[in-house]
Write an enzyme that holds these catalytic residues in place. Structure first.
Site, PDB file in Angstrom:
ATOM      1  N   ASP A 218       0.862  -1.186   0.000  1.00  0.00           N
ATOM      2  CA  ASP A 218       0.000   0.000   0.000  1.00  0.00           C
ATOM      3  C   ASP A 218       0.899   1.238   0.000  1.00  0.00           C
ATOM      4  OD1 ASP A 218      -1.636   2.110   0.653  1.00  0.00           O
ATOM      5  OD2 ASP A 218      -2.467   1.197   2.471  1.00  0.00           O
TER       6      ASP A 218
ATOM      7  N   THR B 258      -4.223  13.176 -14.599  1.00  0.00           N
ATOM      8  CA  THR B 258      -5.404  13.100 -15.463  1.00  0.00           C
ATOM      9  C   THR B 258      -5.821  14.485 -15.956  1.00  0.00           C
ATOM     10  OG1 THR B 258      -7.793  12.731 -15.341  1.00  0.00           O
ATOM     11  CG2 THR B 258      -6.689  13.006 -13.262  1.00  0.00           C
TER      12      THR B 258
ATOM     13  N   GLU C 213      -8.674  15.467 -15.826  1.00  0.00           N
ATOM     14  CA  GLU C 213      -9.789  15.902 -14.976  1.00  0.00           C
ATOM     15  C   GLU C 213      -9.378  16.985 -13.971  1.00  0.00           C
ATOM     16  OE1 GLU C 213     -12.565  13.068 -13.551  1.00  0.00           O
ATOM     17  OE2 GLU C 213     -12.023  11.571 -15.042  1.00  0.00           O
TER      18      GLU C 213
ATOM     19  N   SER D 164     -10.915  14.085  -8.801  1.00  0.00           N
ATOM     20  CA  SER D 164     -10.015  14.995  -9.520  1.00  0.00           C
ATOM     21  C   SER D 164      -9.317  15.954  -8.547  1.00  0.00           C
ATOM     22  CB  SER D 164     -10.750  15.746 -10.630  1.00  0.00           C
ATOM     23  OG  SER D 164     -11.908  16.366 -10.162  1.00  0.00           O
TER      24      SER D 164
ATOM     25  N   LYS E 111      -6.349  14.108  -7.202  1.00  0.00           N
ATOM     26  CA  LYS E 111      -5.272  14.030  -8.202  1.00  0.00           C
ATOM     27  C   LYS E 111      -4.593  15.398  -8.353  1.00  0.00           C
ATOM     28  CE  LYS E 111      -4.327  10.939 -10.522  1.00  0.00           C
ATOM     29  NZ  LYS E 111      -3.391   9.792 -10.320  1.00  0.00           N
TER      30      LYS E 111
ATOM     31  N   LEU F  27     -27.130   5.174 -19.129  1.00  0.00           N
ATOM     32  CA  LEU F  27     -26.628   6.413 -19.757  1.00  0.00           C
ATOM     33  C   LEU F  27     -26.919   7.559 -18.803  1.00  0.00           C
ATOM     34  CD1 LEU F  27     -25.634   7.964 -22.369  1.00  0.00           C
ATOM     35  CD2 LEU F  27     -28.064   8.328 -22.839  1.00  0.00           C
TER      36      LEU F  27
ATOM     37  N   ASP G  25     -28.336  11.851 -13.777  1.00  0.00           N
ATOM     38  CA  ASP G  25     -26.956  12.255 -14.038  1.00  0.00           C
ATOM     39  C   ASP G  25     -26.108  12.159 -12.768  1.00  0.00           C
ATOM     40  OD1 ASP G  25     -24.855  13.088 -15.534  1.00  0.00           O
ATOM     41  OD2 ASP G  25     -25.665  15.071 -16.004  1.00  0.00           O
ATOM     42  N   ARG G  26     -24.791  11.948 -12.966  1.00  0.00           N
ATOM     43  CA  ARG G  26     -23.834  11.999 -11.851  1.00  0.00           C
ATOM     44  C   ARG G  26     -23.817  13.420 -11.301  1.00  0.00           C
ATOM     45  NH1 ARG G  26     -18.042  10.686 -13.977  1.00  0.00           N
ATOM     46  NH2 ARG G  26     -18.416   8.581 -13.234  1.00  0.00           N
ATOM     47  N   LYS G  27     -23.712  13.550  -9.963  1.00  0.00           N
ATOM     48  CA  LYS G  27     -23.608  14.882  -9.348  1.00  0.00           C
ATOM     49  C   LYS G  27     -22.360  15.597  -9.865  1.00  0.00           C
ATOM     50  CE  LYS G  27     -25.561  14.416  -4.725  1.00  0.00           C
ATOM     51  NZ  LYS G  27     -25.179  14.292  -3.321  1.00  0.00           N
TER      52      LYS G  27
HETATM   53  P1  NAD Z   1      -7.287   1.353 -11.918  1.00  0.00           P
HETATM   54  O1  NAD Z   1      -8.329   1.724 -10.928  1.00  0.00           O
HETATM   55  O2  NAD Z   1      -7.609   0.360 -12.980  1.00  0.00           O
HETATM   56  O3  NAD Z   1      -5.980   0.817 -11.167  1.00  0.00           O
HETATM   57  C1  NAD Z   1      -5.454   1.448 -10.046  1.00  0.00           C
HETATM   58  C2  NAD Z   1      -4.586   0.422  -9.325  1.00  0.00           C
HETATM   59  O4  NAD Z   1      -3.997   1.094  -8.193  1.00  0.00           O
HETATM   60  C3  NAD Z   1      -5.357  -0.781  -8.786  1.00  0.00           C
HETATM   61  O5  NAD Z   1      -4.713  -1.979  -9.155  1.00  0.00           O
HETATM   62  C4  NAD Z   1      -5.348  -0.574  -7.281  1.00  0.00           C
HETATM   63  O6  NAD Z   1      -5.333  -1.797  -6.545  1.00  0.00           O
HETATM   64  C5  NAD Z   1      -4.062   0.206  -7.095  1.00  0.00           C
HETATM   65  N1  NAD Z   1      -4.051   1.006  -5.854  1.00  0.00           N
HETATM   66  C6  NAD Z   1      -5.032   1.814  -5.377  1.00  0.00           C
HETATM   67  N2  NAD Z   1      -4.657   2.348  -4.211  1.00  0.00           N
HETATM   68  C7  NAD Z   1      -3.407   1.864  -3.936  1.00  0.00           C
HETATM   69  C8  NAD Z   1      -2.490   2.042  -2.865  1.00  0.00           C
HETATM   70  N3  NAD Z   1      -2.789   2.813  -1.810  1.00  0.00           N
HETATM   71  N4  NAD Z   1      -1.295   1.410  -2.944  1.00  0.00           N
HETATM   72  C9  NAD Z   1      -0.969   0.613  -4.000  1.00  0.00           C
HETATM   73  N5  NAD Z   1      -1.830   0.378  -5.008  1.00  0.00           N
HETATM   74  C10 NAD Z   1      -3.020   1.006  -4.980  1.00  0.00           C
HETATM   75  O7  NAD Z   1      -6.807   2.734 -12.554  1.00  0.00           O
HETATM   76  P2  NAD Z   1      -6.220   3.062 -14.005  1.00  0.00           P
HETATM   77  O8  NAD Z   1      -7.360   3.398 -14.894  1.00  0.00           O
HETATM   78  O9  NAD Z   1      -5.251   2.016 -14.372  1.00  0.00           O
HETATM   79  O10 NAD Z   1      -5.457   4.419 -13.676  1.00  0.00           O
HETATM   80  C11 NAD Z   1      -4.077   4.428 -13.340  1.00  0.00           C
HETATM   81  C12 NAD Z   1      -3.626   5.850 -13.125  1.00  0.00           C
HETATM   82  O11 NAD Z   1      -3.868   6.627 -14.313  1.00  0.00           O
HETATM   83  C13 NAD Z   1      -4.396   6.567 -12.021  1.00  0.00           C
HETATM   84  O12 NAD Z   1      -3.492   7.327 -11.275  1.00  0.00           O
HETATM   85  C14 NAD Z   1      -5.382   7.455 -12.742  1.00  0.00           C
HETATM   86  O13 NAD Z   1      -5.667   8.610 -12.012  1.00  0.00           O
HETATM   87  C15 NAD Z   1      -4.621   7.774 -14.002  1.00  0.00           C
HETATM   88  N6  NAD Z   1      -5.456   8.062 -15.181  1.00  0.00           N
HETATM   89  C16 NAD Z   1      -6.397   7.161 -15.598  1.00  0.00           C
HETATM   90  C17 NAD Z   1      -7.142   7.442 -16.748  1.00  0.00           C
HETATM   91  C18 NAD Z   1      -8.157   6.470 -17.272  1.00  0.00           C
HETATM   92  O14 NAD Z   1      -8.892   6.813 -18.221  1.00  0.00           O
HETATM   93  N7  NAD Z   1      -8.253   5.245 -16.763  1.00  0.00           N
HETATM   94  C19 NAD Z   1      -6.949   8.648 -17.441  1.00  0.00           C
HETATM   95  C20 NAD Z   1      -5.958   9.526 -16.977  1.00  0.00           C
HETATM   96  C21 NAD Z   1      -5.235   9.226 -15.859  1.00  0.00           C
END
Ligand code: NAD
Length: 319
Positions: free
Chosen positions: A60, A125, A127, A152, A155, A207, A273-275
């Site tokens: 973690d 991201t 976002e 967001s 992040k 949707l 819709d989502r808040k």
């Molecule tokens: P995901 O939810 O599929 O995977 C996230 C992973 O992080 C999971 O395997 C989870 O177990 C692990 N995790 C969560 N908390 C943790 C912790 N405290 N310690 C260790 N591991 C932990 O997410 P994703 O879609 O693969 O996104 C990965 C990264 O990319 C994220 O940081 C996200 O913000 C960023 N991102 C995603 C997107 C998208 O469209 N999916 C777009 C832009 C940025």
């Protein structure tokens, strides 16, 4: 000797794809850590077990004590994918988002500061920039941060901590801000996998609202290529936007998938819709093009065909 990389969150969607990309295109030695939350899928990474330059630890990033075990050696770079990522969940319960996305990032920064890695890339991201009106220009790296939901905001907070460690300590840190990814191995709580799996089961497809919210879609492999370029050639302290140049309404995406799967458009089921639902994201990636020569290569139709093929194979149990 091979350079060592620490990948966090590599049992999730983008991290697992990035590890595959690294194994196929580089000779880095890879340590993958993941807390194995509900979003992780060991099926995503079990394929890499047995490869001598790959190892996995359950860890973690929100716990400095757990991280000490993996920072028993020095890394060339830390690439931080680990995060809580689902906006709806962040609205229900924001605290895990602070733990993983903010505290986790700061913990990693502390190890970089202590000399345990030469550099760190924070996977952020689009976002963090908030929402655009239909006629506004896409987000650039200079667009002010204006996050609208707890995900967001967490992040954006992490991005600000990265900035502060760069300004204060002059560490080699980068941030990438990417638009919506799609491709193999994504959790089915996210839009495209949800539409595909519901269609395959002949379930209705929810949707949100009028469905006219716009997202920019990028095939995950294009994102992985961008991260690799930043890893190799990113200038210290720089932020790089990464977009697919594929703006689409959610309704367009849903209807396209339903038609590709030969299902009935009446599967679409409007739900409230989502808040605080952001209306439009669009991203200007001219900086990463100019500085690192990156452009997206996979068009939406091609990427979606590859994605559908993967989910159909999975459905048949052949993955
Ligand atoms: P995901 O939810 O599929 O995977 C996230 C992973 O992080 C999971 O395997 C989870 O177990 C692990 N995790 C969560 N908390 C943790 C912790 N405290 N310690 C260790 N591991 C932990 O997410 P994703 O879609 O693969 O996104 C990965 C990264 O990319 C994220 O940081 C996200 O913000 C960023 N991102 C995603 C997107 C998208 O469209 N999916 C777009 C832009 C940025």
């Amino acid at each position: 000797m091979r350079d060592k990389l620490l990948i966090t969150g590599g049992a999730g969607f983008i991290g697992a794809n990035f590890i595959r990309y690294l194994l196929e295109n580089t000779d880095y030695e890879i340590t993958n850590i993941d807390a194995l939350t509900y979003a992780a899928n060991m099926e995503n990474i079990i394929q890499y077990e047995g490869i001598d330059r790959y190892q996995f630890f359950k860890c973690d990033i929100g716990s400095k004590k757990e991280l000490e075990r993996v920072f028993d050696k020095k890394y060339y770079a830390v690439i931080n994918f680990a995060a809580e990522t689902h906006v709806d969940r962040s609205i229900q319960d924001p605290l895990p988002f602070i733990h993983s996305n903010v505290n986790g990032t700061v913990n990693l920064l502390e190890f970089v500061l202590a000399g345990k890695a030469n550099k760190m890339i924070q996977i952020s991201t689009d976002e963090v920039y908030g929402s655009l009106n239909p006629n506004e220009s896409p987000f650039s790296e200079e667009t002010p941060l204006a996050p609208n939901n707890p995900y967001s905001a967490s992040k954006a907070s992490a991005d600000l901590m990265i900035r502060s460690y760069y300004k204060t300590h002059n560490l080699h840190l980068n941030i990438t801000r990417c638009s919506n990814n799609y491709g193999p191995m994504q959790h089915k709580e996210k839009l495209i996998p949800k539409v595909i799996t519901n269609c395959l089961n002949d379930d209705t497809v929810p949707l949100y609202g009028d469905g006219l919210n716009i997202r920019d879609w990028i095939y995950v492999e294009d994102h992985c290529r961008a991260i690799h370029l930043v890893l190799e050639n990113g200038r210290p302290g720089e932020i790089y936007n990464v977009g697919g140049i594929e703006e689409k309404t959610n309704l367009d995406v849903i209807e396209y998938i339903i038609k590709e799967l030969g299902k009935d458009l009446r599967l679409v089921n409007k739900v409230p819709d989502r808040k605080g639902h952001d209306r439009r994201y669009a991203i200007n990636s001219s900086k990463i093009f100019r500085e690192l020569g990156w452009i997206p290569e996979v068009k939406f139709e091609e990427g979606l065909a590859r994605t559908l093929k993967w989910y159909l194979k999975k459905e048949k149990g052949s993955i």
